[in-house]
Motif scaffolding. Structure first.
Motif, PDB file in Angstrom:
ATOM      1  N   ARG A   1       1.666  16.870 -67.835  1.00 15.66           N
ATOM      2  CA  ARG A   1       2.508  16.002 -68.663  1.00 15.66           C
ATOM      3  C   ARG A   1       1.914  15.973 -70.055  1.00 15.66           C
ATOM      4  O   ARG A   1       1.221  15.042 -70.435  1.00 15.66           O
ATOM      5  N   LYS A   2       2.195  17.007 -70.827  1.00 16.03           N
ATOM      6  CA  LYS A   2       1.615  17.135 -72.164  1.00 16.03           C
ATOM      7  C   LYS A   2       2.211  16.102 -73.115  1.00 16.03           C
ATOM      8  O   LYS A   2       3.412  15.863 -73.114  1.00 16.03           O
ATOM      9  N   ALA A   3       1.330  15.500 -73.918  1.00 18.86           N
ATOM     10  CA  ALA A   3       1.779  14.545 -74.945  1.00 18.86           C
ATOM     11  C   ALA A   3       2.705  15.266 -75.916  1.00 18.86           C
ATOM     12  O   ALA A   3       2.552  16.458 -76.177  1.00 18.86           O
ATOM     13  N   GLY A   4       3.694  14.543 -76.411  1.00 15.45           N
ATOM     14  CA  GLY A   4       4.644  15.125 -77.343  1.00 15.45           C
ATOM     15  C   GLY A   4       5.854  15.747 -76.673  1.00 15.45           C
ATOM     16  O   GLY A   4       6.699  16.332 -77.331  1.00 15.45           O
ATOM     17  N   THR A   5       5.927  15.636 -75.340  1.00 13.81           N
ATOM     18  CA  THR A   5       7.098  16.119 -74.600  1.00 13.81           C
ATOM     19  C   THR A   5       7.805  14.907 -74.002  1.00 13.81           C
ATOM     20  O   THR A   5       7.177  13.863 -73.774  1.00 13.81           O
ATOM     21  N   PRO A   6       9.110  15.021 -73.711  1.00  6.15           N
ATOM     22  CA  PRO A   6       9.824  13.866 -73.153  1.00  6.15           C
ATOM     23  C   PRO A   6       9.186  13.338 -71.855  1.00  6.15           C
ATOM     24  O   PRO A   6       9.066  12.124 -71.674  1.00  6.15           O
TER      25      PRO A   6
ATOM     26  N   LEU B   1      16.037  18.172 -51.040  1.00  3.99           N
ATOM     27  CA  LEU B   1      14.838  17.324 -50.993  1.00  3.99           C
ATOM     28  C   LEU B   1      13.655  18.171 -50.551  1.00  3.99           C
ATOM     29  O   LEU B   1      13.679  18.793 -49.492  1.00  3.99           O
ATOM     30  N   THR B   2      12.610  18.206 -51.380  1.00  5.06           N
ATOM     31  CA  THR B   2      11.408  18.985 -51.099  1.00  5.06           C
ATOM     32  C   THR B   2      10.329  18.116 -50.465  1.00  5.06           C
ATOM     33  O   THR B   2       9.573  18.566 -49.622  1.00  5.06           O
ATOM     34  N   GLY B   3      10.244  16.863 -50.888  1.00  3.75           N
ATOM     35  CA  GLY B   3       9.227  15.976 -50.348  1.00  3.75           C
ATOM     36  C   GLY B   3       9.311  14.612 -50.991  1.00  3.75           C
ATOM     37  O   GLY B   3      10.007  14.407 -51.991  1.00  3.75           O
ATOM     38  N   GLU B   4       8.593  13.685 -50.389  1.00  7.33           N
ATOM     39  CA  GLU B   4       8.511  12.328 -50.918  1.00  7.33           C
ATOM     40  C   GLU B   4       7.061  11.883 -50.889  1.00  7.33           C
ATOM     41  O   GLU B   4       6.299  12.273 -50.005  1.00  7.33           O
ATOM     42  N   GLY B   5       6.694  11.089 -51.869  1.00  2.93           N
ATOM     43  CA  GLY B   5       5.337  10.574 -51.937  1.00  2.93           C
ATOM     44  C   GLY B   5       5.310   9.337 -52.800  1.00  2.93           C
ATOM     45  O   GLY B   5       6.354   8.770 -53.138  1.00  2.93           O
ATOM     46  N   SER B   6       4.109   8.921 -53.156  1.00  2.00           N
ATOM     47  CA  SER B   6       3.987   7.765 -54.040  1.00  2.00           C
ATOM     48  C   SER B   6       2.915   8.056 -55.076  1.00  2.00           C
ATOM     49  O   SER B   6       2.031   8.881 -54.869  1.00  2.00           O
ATOM     50  N   ILE B   7       3.027   7.370 -56.205  1.00  2.00           N
ATOM     51  CA  ILE B   7       2.072   7.535 -57.295  1.00  2.00           C
ATOM     52  C   ILE B   7       1.551   6.170 -57.714  1.00  2.00           C
ATOM     53  O   ILE B   7       2.190   5.149 -57.474  1.00  2.00           O
ATOM     54  N   GLY B   8       0.401   6.159 -58.335  1.00  2.00           N
ATOM     55  CA  GLY B   8      -0.125   4.947 -58.949  1.00  2.00           C
ATOM     56  C   GLY B   8       0.379   4.863 -60.378  1.00  2.00           C
ATOM     57  O   GLY B   8       1.046   5.770 -60.877  1.00  2.00           O
ATOM     58  N   HIS B   9       0.066   3.765 -61.056  1.00  2.00           N
ATOM     59  CA  HIS B   9       0.417   3.645 -62.472  1.00  2.00           C
ATOM     60  C   HIS B   9      -0.182   4.838 -63.213  1.00  2.00           C
ATOM     61  O   HIS B   9      -1.363   5.143 -63.055  1.00  2.00           O
ATOM     62  N   THR B  10       0.635   5.526 -63.998  1.00  2.00           N
ATOM     63  CA  THR B  10       0.200   6.751 -64.661  1.00  2.00           C
ATOM     64  C   THR B  10       0.460   6.661 -66.159  1.00  2.00           C
ATOM     65  O   THR B  10       1.612   6.560 -66.582  1.00  2.00           O
ATOM     66  N   PRO B  11      -0.602   6.688 -66.978  1.00  2.00           N
ATOM     67  CA  PRO B  11      -0.421   6.614 -68.432  1.00  2.00           C
ATOM     68  C   PRO B  11       0.274   7.860 -68.978  1.00  2.00           C
ATOM     69  O   PRO B  11       0.281   8.919 -68.345  1.00  2.00           O
TER      70      PRO B  11
END
Length: 163
Positions: free
Chosen positions: A16-21, A45-55
């Motif tokens: 997730r490069k800065a400067g991209t949407p 559908l390929t898969g499901e998961g969960s993420i933490g807060h991501t800056p």
């Protein structure tokens, strides 16, 4: 022990490069569904998961479970123990050389890269390997092993442990 199956965890990694949407978004913790277009262009559908807060700008890793079409078997192929005599100020040390073989099989139609992890505590090192590893911390080395479509790759490595 005999060669034993090892679970192969599946995770999707997104830069997730800065400067991209996508890179400029702050992502809240929660559930994530992943979709991929099939050969006809329909979303599947390929898969499901969960993420933490991501800056913003931070890589995203989404674990989605265990693979059924990529398998791993691990076996210890050698184990040697020796003692290094101590001196008045240094105690006798034990040195172990252990060798392993990890056989990875891929039933998919495309190449995959499997991250094989070696976790150990104390004083240890990988002395040789068939695929170069990366020491990520004092307790973990990682081998990124490409496995061809409908193919097999064998990783061998030797660990030296001292205590």
């Amino acid at each position: 022990p005999d060669e034993a199956p090892v679970p192969v965890a599946v995770a999707f990694r997104f830069e997730r490069k800065a400067g991209t949407p996508f890179g400029d978004l702050v992502l809240p913790a929660g559930s994530v569904s992943l979709f991929t277009a099939d050969n006809a262009g329909r979303m599947q559908l390929t898969g499901e998961g969960s993420i933490g807060h991501t800056p913003a700008g931070k890589e995203l890793l989404i674990p989605t479970g265990t693979a059924f079409d990529v398998t791993a078997k691990r076996v210890q192929t050698d184990y040697n123990v020796s003692r290094v005599p101590g001196t008045a100020n240094v105690p006798t040390r034990t040195v172990v050389l252990a060798a392993y073989r990890v056989t990875l099989q891929n039933a998919k139609d495309s190449t995959v890269v499997v991250e094989v992890r070696e976790d150990r505590g104390g004083e240890w090192s990988i002395t040789d390997s068939s695929i170069p590893g990366e020491k990520r911390s004092s307790t973990r080395s990682v081998f990124n092993v490409p496995v061809p479509a409908k193919g097999t790759t064998v990783l061998t490595y030797r660990v030296r442990v001292v205590w």
